[in-house]
Design an enzyme around this catalytic site. Structure first.
Site, PDB file in Angstrom:
ATOM      1  N   GLY A   1       0.839  -1.201   0.000  1.00  0.00           N
ATOM      2  CA  GLY A   1       0.000   0.000   0.000  1.00  0.00           C
ATOM      3  C   GLY A   1       0.867   1.242   0.000  1.00  0.00           C
TER       4      GLY A   1
ATOM      5  N   GLY B   1       1.641  -6.805   3.962  1.00  0.00           N
ATOM      6  CA  GLY B   1       2.923  -7.360   3.560  1.00  0.00           C
ATOM      7  C   GLY B   1       3.939  -7.257   4.678  1.00  0.00           C
TER       8      GLY B   1
ATOM      9  N   ARG C   1      11.579  -3.351  21.282  1.00  0.00           N
ATOM     10  CA  ARG C   1      11.742  -4.795  21.236  1.00  0.00           C
ATOM     11  C   ARG C   1      11.392  -5.329  19.846  1.00  0.00           C
ATOM     12  NH1 ARG C   1       8.223  -8.342  25.362  1.00  0.00           N
ATOM     13  NH2 ARG C   1       9.789  -9.897  25.905  1.00  0.00           N
TER      14      ARG C   1
ATOM     15  N   LYS D   1      13.169 -11.997  11.836  1.00  0.00           N
ATOM     16  CA  LYS D   1      13.140 -12.197  10.383  1.00  0.00           C
ATOM     17  C   LYS D   1      12.218 -11.175   9.716  1.00  0.00           C
ATOM     18  CE  LYS D   1      11.533 -16.177   8.598  1.00  0.00           C
ATOM     19  NZ  LYS D   1      11.602 -17.589   8.152  1.00  0.00           N
TER      20      LYS D   1
ATOM     21  N   GLN E   1      11.403  -5.947   6.919  1.00  0.00           N
ATOM     22  CA  GLN E   1      10.856  -4.587   6.868  1.00  0.00           C
ATOM     23  C   GLN E   1      11.965  -3.591   6.536  1.00  0.00           C
ATOM     24  OE1 GLN E   1       7.397  -3.084   8.008  1.00  0.00           O
ATOM     25  NE2 GLN E   1       7.416  -4.799   6.631  1.00  0.00           N
TER      26      GLN E   1
ATOM     27  N   LYS F   1       8.193  -0.422  19.251  1.00  0.00           N
ATOM     28  CA  LYS F   1       7.983   0.929  18.735  1.00  0.00           C
ATOM     29  C   LYS F   1       7.665   0.974  17.237  1.00  0.00           C
ATOM     30  CE  LYS F   1      11.660   2.964  20.705  1.00  0.00           C
ATOM     31  NZ  LYS F   1      12.531   3.953  21.373  1.00  0.00           N
TER      32      LYS F   1
ATOM     33  N   VAL G   1       8.509  -0.854  13.246  1.00  0.00           N
ATOM     34  CA  VAL G   1       9.714  -0.928  12.414  1.00  0.00           C
ATOM     35  C   VAL G   1       9.365  -0.911  10.925  1.00  0.00           C
ATOM     36  CG1 VAL G   1       9.778  -3.467  12.597  1.00  0.00           C
ATOM     37  CG2 VAL G   1      11.886  -2.226  12.084  1.00  0.00           C
TER      38      VAL G   1
ATOM     39  N   GLU H   1       8.387   2.368   8.570  1.00  0.00           N
ATOM     40  CA  GLU H   1       8.871   3.483   7.764  1.00  0.00           C
ATOM     41  C   GLU H   1      10.268   3.971   8.141  1.00  0.00           C
ATOM     42  OE1 GLU H   1       4.813   5.772   6.811  1.00  0.00           O
ATOM     43  OE2 GLU H   1       4.905   4.575   8.600  1.00  0.00           O
TER      44      GLU H   1
HETATM   45 MO1  MOS Z   1       2.099   4.872   5.630  1.00  0.00          MO
HETATM   46  S1  MOS Z   1       2.697   6.325   4.322  1.00  0.00           S
HETATM   47  O1  MOS Z   1       2.006   5.637   7.079  1.00  0.00           O
HETATM   48  O2  MOS Z   1       0.764   4.157   4.952  1.00  0.00           O
END
Ligand code: MOS
Length: 745
Positions: A241, A469, A620, A625, A630, A693, A695, A697
């Site tokens: 997305g 994903g 954490r 994997k 990501q 927290k 992981v 963006e």
């Molecule tokens: Mo994302 S750009 O926070 O879907």
């Protein structure tokens, strides 16, 4: 129910991996229903003006065509203003097919429905649209921009002055005044937007591809003027997305309208080309950065001004300067954003909205400062490290950024490089090292989850969250397993359906923290219920704690087939919480340091990233994997932003020239270097009780600056505009041919 604390931290295989690789996973457009009809949209070919007439006669008499919808005959639909706080955010504020007014190229002006896709495509080609174009204003600079409303981006203060930047800048021994540019970019998820709409009386089911089933349900209901309870959105698999599926776009309601008109279920899938005008983009930015520092490189002032654009109807603002308010210890900071309303489709968040372009500018500027001050770029980051938030004065909950810098430097071999730019040639290649800081807010949103136990001992968890994903389903299984003391593989996961307990939007890298808190609330209730059943039948909680009694037996004792409980978490952290003033006593952020090595081909101008190192403090790590995957993905996003991704606009016509994957270049396998990923892996218990927290963006954020800084180190030429394409590199290298070591910025 003992707590072996073993399900977290394990590289459990992806819950839906087998279904996906064997083709069993059913994506939105894979759904077929009896009597299915197909809809194709007809789009405007001009960016402004008005449609005067649409001749539908030829289309209507074409074989197989069931209906042609235009503004002349479409049912009433409702405009919805964007308000990011409500979660009911449409892609387009203005309802489609309600007037002949054209606001951007590619606007939907008609929908043709036929009994096969081919006949619908043919019918769409027969629709003749007459319209009076007017001169579109599509270029940044074509119309005067205005200050972005502070309220728009989740209430963030987009224009703020802290301290006295003007005075501090005037007195600073080192002053830089720099301009950076980033282009329009398109998300381009692998799976295009597509929907299957089916009515059953007044009830509407939409098999959609979305990052927010609940928001989508609410928007579609409002748009059509029907009750929310009548709409169900089903979206169990999403083929990426990147932000383009956070808000439902006009085609979703159009499919519903078309299905109601023809009395059959309707499938509407946008083509790759149509995605470019109909599902959003990241707007271009021009960023002016004034930096003031002491002679040793300590920051005394930062002024970050962003000019960007939005559509004719909304106020989306790419919040690129927000990050400048917290990344470094600096006593005087000013940020401001101006937006221009242009004849372009509406922009929306994409892959680190704000942070990605903003950190490119800020971290390039820090590199420029390092070279000007004669300080090593890593040492400069240490020198300006913000131990507390420079504006709020609050401490960061957990911030292991210094370790990220040092570990990354070691892994890339930072100290083996020659510090002087343009001095590391290897034959025809100019070699360079670059680095940048990455950061992202640790967001959490309210979320619900249901956990059920059956007499057979089956455990299931359900929530209207999404797996775009990222591995959400796997993570949910691990969290439930952790709390119930069962194996993750034994947990059934259901998600991506608006009829499930209300989940959070899959955006802002917040799903794990949000659904984790909901699961925890549900498990607490389940425990209470189980203890109640056990006590009522003469058992003791100790039997449970010591696992003397299997969970299934407790269900049997209850006399029910299953015990199902729902838990809700109202936990709100990160950007929205801070803006609502409920952010608590600490600042919650993820951090990271990203390093790379590049080779620049002197003759071809091609930049090749040969090594990449990404070190992150993201709390954490639930599944190493998945988390590593990501980061691989995020680094590839950043690589695209740095080197290849750019949507070219024809300013005269207001049309995007780049409309497919042949012209919009995303990185492919040969472009992707070896990527080394490390996590600090310290639970941040201020964020939530799992200490996670998020992981997603963050791993894209520092990449463009790290690469641009490496290109400077390789060539001595500073690139302040993305992407750094071979033509730009060649032109700049040709302009500057002096010997090594010269600063040719
Ligand atoms: Mo994302 S750009 O926070 O879907």
């Amino acid at each position: 129910m003992t707590e072996p604390r073993s399900a977290i931290g394990r590289s459990v295989d992806r819950y839906d991996g087998r279904a996906k690789v064997t083709g069993q996973a059913r994506y939105a457009a894979d759904n077929t229903l009896p009597d299915l009809a197909y809809a194709v949209v007809v789009q405007s070919t001009a960016a402004g003006g008005a449609v005067t007439h649409i001749d539908t006669a030829a289309a209507e008499s074409s074989p197989g065509v069931l209906a042609v919808l235009t503004h002349a005959n479409a049912d009433r639909m409702f405009d919805i203003p964007k308000d990011l706080f409500t979660g009911e955010v449409p892609g387009d504020e203005v309802a489609p097919l309600q007037s002949g007014r054209i606001r951007h190229d590619g606007q939907h002006v008609a929908v043709v429905v036929a009994d096969t896709l081919e006949r619908a495509v043919h019918g769409a080609e027969l629709v003749a649209v007459s319209h009076i174009p007017d001169e579109p204003s599509s270029e940044l600079g074509a119309v005067p921009p205005f200050p972005a409303p502070d309220s728009f981006y989740f209430g963030s203060r987009l224009n703020a002055v802290d301290g006295d930047p003007a005075t501090a800048l005037a007195a600073a021994p080192i002053r830089l005044d720099l301009e950076y540019r980033t282009p329009i970019e398109h998300h381009n998820p692998m799976e295009p937007h597509g929907v299957v709409a089916a009515w059953d009386g007044d009830d509407l089911t939409l098999f959609d591809t979305t990052q927010h089933v609940i928001g989508s349900r609410n928007v579609v209901a409002r748009r059509l003027g029907i009750a929310r309870e009548c709409v169900r959105i089903v979206s169990p698999f999403v083929g990426g997305g990147f932000g383009a599926k956070t808000f439902p776009w006009s085609h979703v309601a159009l499919a519903a309208l078309a299905a109601r008109r023809v009395g059959r279920p309707v499938k509407l899938v946008l083509t790759r080309k149509q995605l470019f005008t109909s599902t959003g983009h990241r707007p271009a930015t021009v960023q002016r950065l004034a930096v003031g520092a002491d002679r040793d490189g300590a920051l005394v002032a930062l002024r970050h001004h962003v000019t960007t654009h939005t559509s004719l109807t909304d106020s989306y603002c790419e919040p690129a300067a927000l990050v400048t308010r917290y990344l470094y210890a600096c006593p005087n900071i000013a940020i401001s954003h101006d937006i221009a309303r242009l004849n372009l489709p509406a922009p929306l968040p994409m892959r680190g909205p704000g942070e990605a372009p903003g950190v490119f500018a800020l971290e390039s500027a820090l590199d420029e400062l390092a070279h000007r001050a004669g300080v090593d770029p890593v040492a400069l980051r240490h020198r300006n490290h913000a131990d507390v938030h420079p504006v709020s004065g609050k401490p960061f909950s957990c911030k292991r950024l210094r370790e990220c810098y040092d570990l990354g430097a070691e892994l890339i071999g930072w100290n083996e490089r020659s510090p002087v730019p343009g001095t590391m040639a290897d034959g025809n290649f100019l070699v360079g090292y670059g680095m940048a800081t990455a950061t992202y807010p640790a967001n959490t949103a309210p979320c619900s989850a249901r956990i059920s136990l059956t007499a057979d001992g089956e455990v299931a968890v359900a929530s209207a969250v999404h797996d775009i994903g990222t591995g959400t389903a796997t993570i949910m299984a691990q969290l439930v397993a952790e709390l119930l003391g069962v194996r993750p593989e034994a947990v059934t996961v259901v998600l991506g359906d608006s009829d499930l307990p209300e989940g959070a939007m899959a955006s802002g890298s917040k799903t794990t923290a949000s659904v984790g808190a909901a699961i925890e609330a549900a498990v607490a209730r389940l425990r209470a219920e189980v203890v109640r059943v056990l006590t009522a039948s003469g058992g003791s909680p100790a039997d449970l704690a010591e696992q003397r009694i299997p969970l299934g037996d407790i269900v049997r004792l209850s006399g029910r087939r299953k015990i199902a409980v729902e838990g809700r978490s109202e936990l709100l952290t990160g950007t929205i919480a801070d803006n609502l003033g409920v952010g608590g006593p600490v600042e919650l952020n993820s951090f990271g340091a990203q390093y790379c090595k590049v080779r620049v081909d002197r003759d071809l101008g091609e930049v090749r990233v040969t090594d990449f190192v990404s070190v992150h403090d993201v709390g954490r790590v639930v599944n190493p994997k998945l988390a590593t995957n990501q980061v691989y993905g995020g680094v590839v996003f950043g690589l695209g932003m740095a080197l290849t991704e750019e949507t070219i606009l024809d300013e005269r016509s207001g049309r995007f020239v780049t409309r497919d994957l042949a012209t919009y270049h995303v990185p492919t396998n040969p472009d992707v270097p070896s990527i080394t990923v490390r996590f600090i892996d310290e639970p941040d218990l201020s964020a939530n009780s799992f200490g996670v927290k998020g992981v997603g963006e963050i791993s894209a954020i520092g990449v463009p600056a790290a690469i641009a800084n490496a290109v400077f180190h390789a060539t001595g030429v500073r690139f302040r505009e993305l992407p750094i394409t071979p033509d730009r590199v060649l032109a700049r290298l040709r302009d500057a041919r002096p010997g090594p070591g010269a600063d040719r910025s």
